[in-house]
Enzyme design. Structure first.
Site, PDB file in Angstrom:
ATOM      1  N   SER A 264       0.836  -1.198   0.000  1.00  0.00           N
ATOM      2  CA  SER A 264       0.000   0.000   0.000  1.00  0.00           C
ATOM      3  C   SER A 264       0.871   1.249   0.000  1.00  0.00           C
ATOM      4  CB  SER A 264      -0.962  -0.063   1.180  1.00  0.00           C
ATOM      5  OG  SER A 264      -1.983   0.881   1.056  1.00  0.00           O
TER       6      SER A 264
ATOM      7  N   GLU B 101      -8.388  -1.712  -3.183  1.00  0.00           N
ATOM      8  CA  GLU B 101      -7.647  -2.605  -4.074  1.00  0.00           C
ATOM      9  C   GLU B 101      -7.954  -2.288  -5.537  1.00  0.00           C
ATOM     10  OE1 GLU B 101      -4.604  -5.456  -4.278  1.00  0.00           O
ATOM     11  OE2 GLU B 101      -5.408  -4.177  -2.692  1.00  0.00           O
TER      12      GLU B 101
ATOM     13  N   HIS C 107      -7.720  -5.365  -0.227  1.00  0.00           N
ATOM     14  CA  HIS C 107      -6.589  -4.639   0.330  1.00  0.00           C
ATOM     15  C   HIS C 107      -6.402  -5.075   1.786  1.00  0.00           C
ATOM     16  CE1 HIS C 107      -4.063  -1.214  -0.878  1.00  0.00           C
ATOM     17  NE2 HIS C 107      -4.142  -0.739   0.365  1.00  0.00           N
TER      18      HIS C 107
END
Length: 628
Positions: free
Chosen positions: A195, A305, A336
């Site tokens: 991330s 995501e 995510h």
């Protein structure tokens, strides 16, 4: 059972938002879908071989190590005084597999970058994944910066939220020489980030040519200047910690945004072995289905995501147009979240190992004799990762989840986790504790764990940590019932008392002192009063007794210069040796007509006075008077 760093259930990814917020973020973004490089596992070319290290060692820039703490047998935390940030920065290291087997060897490193919600306690890779056990058989030093919430690991233009981030300077200028000079780390480096950390991995590699040989972005946001992305980043940073992106790179028109954008800096990644992955946002094997086809209960992770996928596709298209090879993995599902990044860590390792010039698979090893029998009896310790090696007149062997020590006198015993870390802090087998004489055992109250050693013990609980107890203090603590006695568990290491010859160790309910008087505990409210009066350097000096029970559930402890008395009705007060004490004694102490003290002694005109429950004592011009 291994005593280690507990996993915590926490959201530490790029952001945690409600469904409507994800929709708002997605609406901000207008990105082209990348042409080509869109199927899972498609690679533009094979991973690049490891490049030669830069000729010059990075300038330490005045950074110094303020504190070193071992957290396990091969995990260590450094607190580094950073000149650029003006505060100590914690960096943890998972030491290479052969660190102990080959003490003269140096090792390449892998730097693991955290997500937007990084905490100042622990890097998410060890808090949320199996990274520690995964790297246990890898011959690399794993570098884990701690902290940097919302920082993008960059140098900020100004301070915000009480911090002035200068992460790029710290990582690339201040940290390297400490790792190279003190921790046997070479200039051959790779970086892996998830991330926010994925964004930073590509940005740092591009902005510092030659610094990293490998860079991996797992669900990273790989274009920061596309339409709507500065606003999305601002929203995420505000949500993650009330940070302002303008303090980081200025307004979106500021050139710093482009200077930190992996997309605009992509041409500088030539020669770096690259790995990019993202899921699709749909429900995957590690998600909980919501009941809507393809939609998981991780609504925030789904939207984030999708953003990571779109920006990764755009970035991959740019690399393709530049002729820069990269391993691109577009997974058919997944949100995510940490389980997917753990999966990717395992997948990227062969490419990372090849880029760093280290072995992909661990060499064959096996255990034998007493060590093999102990490993078999303690299956939690896992498979061996090294051969046996010599330590301080005995043998040791490293396993995936701990270490086994052996001598002919003690036999073979395992040690791991925080207890192993404290053992390392004391000098391990060459230190005062000697070799372990038991495996890790549970305390009778079911709350703690311990190992006994030749010359002491180490006790651990999740709230006190791991601390060694030995010598006269251990003997007296044992006589009082160990952790089942009045002191409970140790909370600190034994240290020398300042200013006077003696030693002290902190426990949950007080402290144990060792001096020429002997070894005695000081507890509770009596301990509080003792501290108020200057501890052993005050007029009371060292304790001369343990706590003694007296009238009406009261207690007292004797010291060199007097006593401290406590009762539920009166609290804790001192009575100094001398005329006041003698006068109180003459009328029966707390059992006499004056009762317990209600004050310490204090000055009055011509002398001193001390108050009691039912009267007071004065000493004026050398004459003691008792006032009932």
């Amino acid at each position: 059972m291994r005593v280690g760093l507990a996993k915590r259930d926490r959201s530490r990814s790029f952001g945690t938002y409600r469904t409507k917020v994800v929709g708002a973020l997605a609406a901000l973004l207008v990105l082209p879908i990348a042409a080509g490089l869109t199927t899972a596992g498609t690679a533009a070319a094979a991973p690049s071989p490891a490049l030669t290290a830069p000729a010059a060692t990075q300038n330490q820039g005045g950074a110094t190590v303020g504190k070193v703490e071992w957290l396990s047998e091969r995990r260590v935390a450094l607190w580094i005084n950073s000149p650029s940030m003006g505060i100590p920065i914690q960096v943890q290291i998972l030491l290479a597999r052969d660190w102990n087997v080959n003490p003269s060897a140096t090792f390449p490193s892998v730097w693991m970058l955290d997500g937007l919600r990084a905490t100042d306690i622990e890097n998410g890779w060890t808090a949320e994944t199996d990274a520690e056990s995964f790297y246990a058989d890898k011959n690399v030093n794993v570098i884990l910066p701690v902290g940097g919430q919302s920082s993008f690991y960059s140098d900020w233009l100004e301070a915000d939220n009480g911090v002035f981030y200068q992460w790029e300077t710290f990582l690339t200028k201040e940290l390297p020489s400490i790792l190279e000079n003190d921790w046997r780390t070479t200039q051959t480096r790779g970086v892996v980030g998830l991330s926010m950390g994925g964004t930073a991995a590509m940005s740092l590699a591009a902005r510092n040519p030659g610094f990293f040989k490998f860079a991996a972005s797992l669900s990273g946001i790989l274009t920061t200047t596309s339409l709507g992305m500065p606003q999305a980043i601002q929203f995420a940073m505000n949500d993650a910690g009330k940070f302002n992106s303008a303090a980081m790179w200025g307004p979106p028109s500021n050139p710093q945004w482009a200077a930190h954008d992996p997309y605009t800096q992509a041409d500088k990644l030539k020669g770096v072995s690259l790995y990019v992955s993202s899921g699709s946002g749909t429900t995957g094997p590690y998600d909980q289905p919501s009941g809507i086809p393809g939609v998981s209960t991780n609504y925030a992770g789904m939207g984030l995501e999708i953003l990571a996928r779109l920006t990764s596709q755009t970035f991959a298209t740019k690399l393709n147009s530049l002729g820069i090879p990269a391993q691109i993995n577009y997974r058919p599902s997944g949100t995510h979240s940490w389980p997917y990044w753990q999966f990717e860590l395992h997948q990227l390792w062969p490419q990372l190992a090849n880029a760093l010039g280290t072995d992909v698979e661990k060499p064959a090893c096996g255990a034998s004799g007493a060590i093999a029998a102990t490993a078999a009896a303690n299956s939690w310790i896992g498979d061996c990762v090294t051969a046996e090696y010599s330590v301080a007149g005995g043998l040791a062997q490293d396993f995936r989840n701990g270490r086994i020590y052996w001598t002919s006198a003690t036999g073979a015993n395992p040690i791991a986790g925080r207890i192993a870390g404290e053992y390392m802090n004391t000098g391990a087998a060459a230190g005062p504790l000697g070799f372990p004489t038991t495996p890790e055992l549970g305390t009778p109250d079911g709350q703690g764990r311990f190992n006994h050693f030749q010359n002491g013990s180490i006790y651990w609980t999740w709230w006190t940590g791991a601390h060694a107890v030995r010598g006269a203090i251990l003997n007296e603590w044992a006589a009082q019932g160990f952790e089942g006695g009045p002191l409970k568990y140790p909370t600190a290491a034994e240290i020398a008392t300042p200013g006077k010859a003696g030693n002290v160790q902190g426990f949950e309910i007080g402290a144990m002192y060792n001096s020429a008087n002997g070894t005695y505990a000081v507890l509770g409210m009596i301990m509080g009063k003792y501290g108020e009066l200057g501890w052993e350097n005050g007029w009371l000096g060292f304790p001369k007794s343990n706590e003694v029970a007296i009238k009406d559930n009261g207690r007292f402890t004797e010291f060199d210069g007097g006593n401290i008395y406590w009762s539920p009705a009166t609290g804790a007060w001192s009575v100094a040796n001398g005329p006041i004490f003698d006068g109180w004694k003459s009328v029966g102490y707390e059992g006499g007509k004056l009762g317990y003290p209600l004050s310490d002694k204090f000055d009055i005109p011509g002398g001193t006075q001390q108050n009691f429950q039912f009267g007071w004592i004065t000493v004026i011009d050398g004459k003691t008077e008792i006032h009932p």
